[in-house]
Write a protein that holds these residues in place. Structure first.
Motif, PDB file in Angstrom:
ATOM      1  N   GLU A 117     -15.268  -0.468  16.359  1.00 46.72           N
ATOM      2  CA  GLU A 117     -14.330   0.555  15.874  1.00 46.72           C
ATOM      3  C   GLU A 117     -13.017   0.344  16.611  1.00 46.72           C
ATOM      4  N   THR A 118     -11.955   0.169  15.883  1.00 48.59           N
ATOM      5  CA  THR A 118     -10.666  -0.107  16.526  1.00 48.59           C
ATOM      6  C   THR A 118      -9.656   0.977  16.164  1.00 48.59           C
ATOM      7  N   GLU A 119      -8.996   1.478  17.184  1.00 48.48           N
ATOM      8  CA  GLU A 119      -7.857   2.367  16.952  1.00 48.48           C
ATOM      9  C   GLU A 119      -6.635   1.465  16.813  1.00 48.48           C
ATOM     10  N   TYR A 120      -6.148   1.320  15.600  1.00 45.29           N
ATOM     11  CA  TYR A 120      -4.996   0.451  15.399  1.00 45.29           C
ATOM     12  C   TYR A 120      -3.707   1.179  15.803  1.00 45.29           C
ATOM     13  N   ASN A 121      -2.874   0.518  16.603  1.00 48.70           N
ATOM     14  CA  ASN A 121      -1.618   1.130  17.050  1.00 48.70           C
ATOM     15  C   ASN A 121      -0.639   1.282  15.905  1.00 48.70           C
ATOM     16  N   CYS A 122      -0.752   0.381  14.935  1.00 52.09           N
ATOM     17  CA  CYS A 122       0.123   0.442  13.757  1.00 52.09           C
ATOM     18  C   CYS A 122      -0.735   0.359  12.498  1.00 52.09           C
ATOM     19  N   VAL A 123      -0.532   1.314  11.612  1.00 54.33           N
ATOM     20  CA  VAL A 123      -1.233   1.292  10.322  1.00 54.33           C
ATOM     21  C   VAL A 123      -0.185   1.399   9.219  1.00 54.33           C
ATOM     22  N   VAL A 124      -0.195   0.399   8.347  1.00 51.58           N
ATOM     23  CA  VAL A 124       0.815   0.340   7.283  1.00 51.58           C
ATOM     24  C   VAL A 124       0.108   0.294   5.932  1.00 51.58           C
ATOM     25  N   HIS A 125       0.565   1.120   5.008  1.00 49.69           N
ATOM     26  CA  HIS A 125       0.106   1.028   3.621  1.00 49.69           C
ATOM     27  C   HIS A 125       1.289   0.546   2.791  1.00 49.69           C
ATOM     28  N   MET A 126       1.041  -0.417   1.936  1.00 49.61           N
ATOM     29  CA  MET A 126       2.126  -0.893   1.057  1.00 49.61           C
ATOM     30  C   MET A 126       1.510  -1.361  -0.263  1.00 49.61           C
ATOM     31  N   PRO A 127       2.336  -1.487  -1.309  1.00 50.09           N
ATOM     32  CA  PRO A 127       1.782  -2.006  -2.556  1.00 50.09           C
ATOM     33  C   PRO A 127       1.181  -3.393  -2.334  1.00 50.09           C
ATOM     34  N   ALA A 128      -0.003  -3.617  -2.898  1.00 51.18           N
ATOM     35  CA  ALA A 128      -0.695  -4.897  -2.706  1.00 51.18           C
ATOM     36  C   ALA A 128       0.146  -6.055  -3.240  1.00 51.18           C
ATOM     37  N   THR A 158      -4.713 -12.378  -0.089  1.00 53.04           N
ATOM     38  CA  THR A 158      -4.023 -11.745  -1.226  1.00 53.04           C
ATOM     39  C   THR A 158      -4.670 -12.099  -2.569  1.00 53.04           C
ATOM     40  N   ARG A 159      -5.729 -12.909  -2.535  1.00 57.20           N
ATOM     41  CA  ARG A 159      -6.518 -13.121  -3.753  1.00 57.20           C
ATOM     42  C   ARG A 159      -7.165 -11.805  -4.207  1.00 57.20           C
ATOM     43  N   ALA A 160      -7.227 -10.834  -3.308  1.00 55.74           N
ATOM     44  CA  ALA A 160      -7.830  -9.528  -3.639  1.00 55.74           C
ATOM     45  C   ALA A 160      -6.828  -8.579  -4.300  1.00 55.74           C
ATOM     46  N   THR A 161      -5.588  -9.016  -4.452  1.00 53.18           N
ATOM     47  CA  THR A 161      -4.533  -8.141  -4.974  1.00 53.18           C
ATOM     48  C   THR A 161      -4.905  -7.411  -6.281  1.00 53.18           C
ATOM     49  N   PRO A 162      -5.535  -8.089  -7.267  1.00 50.80           N
ATOM     50  CA  PRO A 162      -5.848  -7.364  -8.509  1.00 50.80           C
ATOM     51  C   PRO A 162      -6.831  -6.201  -8.342  1.00 50.80           C
ATOM     52  N   LEU A 163      -7.493  -6.139  -7.188  1.00 50.96           N
ATOM     53  CA  LEU A 163      -8.493  -5.082  -6.986  1.00 50.96           C
ATOM     54  C   LEU A 163      -7.894  -3.723  -6.656  1.00 50.96           C
ATOM     55  N   ALA A 164      -6.694  -3.710  -6.082  1.00 56.06           N
ATOM     56  CA  ALA A 164      -6.184  -2.436  -5.555  1.00 56.06           C
ATOM     57  C   ALA A 164      -4.674  -2.326  -5.703  1.00 56.06           C
ATOM     58  N   GLU A 165      -4.216  -1.117  -5.882  1.00 53.27           N
ATOM     59  CA  GLU A 165      -2.775  -0.848  -5.935  1.00 53.27           C
ATOM     60  C   GLU A 165      -2.140  -1.072  -4.564  1.00 53.27           C
ATOM     61  N   LYS A 166      -2.873  -0.584  -3.544  1.00 54.97           N
ATOM     62  CA  LYS A 166      -2.305  -0.600  -2.195  1.00 54.97           C
ATOM     63  C   LYS A 166      -3.176  -1.373  -1.234  1.00 54.97           C
ATOM     64  N   VAL A 167      -2.535  -1.921  -0.234  1.00 53.88           N
ATOM     65  CA  VAL A 167      -3.263  -2.597   0.825  1.00 53.88           C
ATOM     66  C   VAL A 167      -2.959  -1.884   2.142  1.00 53.88           C
ATOM     67  N   LYS A 168      -3.965  -1.844   3.009  1.00 49.47           N
ATOM     68  CA  LYS A 168      -3.769  -1.235   4.333  1.00 49.47           C
ATOM     69  C   LYS A 168      -3.783  -2.352   5.370  1.00 49.47           C
ATOM     70  N   ILE A 169      -2.811  -2.300   6.255  1.00 47.15           N
ATOM     71  CA  ILE A 169      -2.719  -3.295   7.318  1.00 47.15           C
ATOM     72  C   ILE A 169      -2.845  -2.583   8.659  1.00 47.15           C
ATOM     73  N   GLY A 170      -3.736  -3.059   9.505  1.00 47.28           N
ATOM     74  CA  GLY A 170      -3.934  -2.462  10.828  1.00 47.28           C
ATOM     75  C   GLY A 170      -3.631  -3.484  11.904  1.00 47.28           C
ATOM     76  N   LEU A 171      -2.803  -3.082  12.861  1.00 49.94           N
ATOM     77  CA  LEU A 171      -2.423  -3.981  13.959  1.00 49.94           C
ATOM     78  C   LEU A 171      -2.645  -3.295  15.299  1.00 49.94           C
ATOM     79  N   ALA A 172      -3.209  -4.031  16.229  1.00 50.00           N
ATOM     80  CA  ALA A 172      -3.320  -3.566  17.611  1.00 50.00           C
ATOM     81  C   ALA A 172      -3.193  -4.796  18.506  1.00 50.00           C
ATOM     82  N   PRO A 173      -2.719  -4.607  19.749  1.00 53.32           N
ATOM     83  CA  PRO A 173      -2.497  -5.783  20.605  1.00 53.32           C
ATOM     84  C   PRO A 173      -3.782  -6.568  20.833  1.00 53.32           C
ATOM     85  N   ASP A 174      -3.680  -7.879  20.705  1.00 52.21           N
ATOM     86  CA  ASP A 174      -4.781  -8.783  21.053  1.00 52.21           C
ATOM     87  C   ASP A 174      -6.099  -8.505  20.331  1.00 52.21           C
ATOM     88  N   VAL A 175      -6.037  -7.970  19.135  1.00 56.13           N
ATOM     89  CA  VAL A 175      -7.260  -7.875  18.327  1.00 56.13           C
ATOM     90  C   VAL A 175      -6.949  -8.418  16.930  1.00 56.13           C
TER      91      VAL A 175
END
Lengths: 14, 252
Positions: free
Chosen positions: B130-141, B211-228
């Motif tokens: 379980e990771t607490e991501y320091n940055c979570v971004v949602h954007m159109p896929a 990004t081959r998964a793009t047709p599956l969803a309107e939006k994609v979620k990106i999670g970033l944390a240091p060194d993970v």
């Protein structure tokens, strides 16, 4: 120098 | 006995398309709650995790846990035999060495059955913490796919830097440099939550593969944390997801 990390060094075997 | 029916083959085609560039073979773990799959690419740089809850299916029956080892190339060939709007039923008996896929046309006037031999794959499962991501971004896929494609023109490495000001993708190579920055939009197409700024470097060709998964969803979620590993998540309606994890590049 930058090198590619491996996923197994972050996630360990169950 | 395992049996799962989907009203449309199209989503199954899209799911397999999202996996088959990273994986040649994979084991679906079926239980009474749904289907899970987890596998690393051959180089062990990325990991993909698929979850389809039983509610995703029109009909779902799984009396006892069963693992279905599939060759994704073969599965793709079978799915090519079906129309996107065909209903598909996947069936396997307990301890079976094959899986059956039945397709039924929308008007029910045509049915086609295919058998696929199962593979006995020795796949190791990794515990994803379980990771607490320091940055979570949602954007159109589609936006994420476009950025990954544009970055690939410039360099194999892509730096993703996220702060309260926005998320920035950078690549520089022999040809020159590219920087794309997205800020949060008031309409909510792009949302950016940041506890601490993070900047990490990743292999662009893996990002492009995700990004081959793009047709599956309107939006994609990106999670970033240091060194993970980076998280790139595509929801599958409200009933599941494909999550890709990508190990960052590190200073040697």
């Amino acid at each position: 120098k930058v090198k590619q990390g491996s996923i197994t060094s972050f996630f360990t075997k169950k | 006995m395992f049996e799962a029916r989907l009203a449309s083959t199209l989503t199954l085609k899209r799911i397999v398309d999202a996996l088959r560039e990273i994986l040649n073979q994979s084991t679906l773990d079926c239980s009474d709650t749904g289907i899970q799959m987890q596998a690393m690419d051959n180089s062990h740089v990325s990991l993909v995790s698929l979850c389809l809850r039983k509610e995703y299916f029109e009909k779902y029956k799984c009396n006892r846990n069963i693992s279905l080892g599939l060759d994704l190339k073969s599965l793709t060939k079978v799915l090519k035999c079906a129309n996107g709007d065909d209903a598909v039923t996947i069936k396997a008996a307990d301890k079976a060495d094959k899986v059956e896929l039945s397709f039924e046309s929308a008007g029910k006037e045509r049915t086609a059955d295919y058998e696929l031999r199962l593979l006995n794959l020795d796949q190791e499962h990794l515990a994803i913490p379980e990771t607490e991501y320091n940055c979570v971004v949602h954007m159109p896929a589609t936006e994420f796919a476009r950025i990954c494609r544009d970055m690939a023109t410039f360099s194999e490495s892509v730096v993703i830097a996220c702060s309260k000001e926005g998320i920035k993708f950078s690549a520089s190579g022999e040809m020159g440099a590219a920087n794309i920055k997205l800020s949060e939009t008031t309409k909510g197409e792009v949302s950016i939550q940041v506890d601490e700024p993070v900047a990490l470097s990743f292999a662009g060709r893996y990002l492009s593969t995700f990004t081959r998964a793009t047709p599956l969803a309107e939006k994609v979620k990106i999670g970033l944390a240091p060194d993970v590993p980076l998280l790139v998540e595509y929801p599958i309606e409200d009933y599941g997801y494909i999550r890709y994890y990508l190990a960052p590049k590190v200073d040697d």
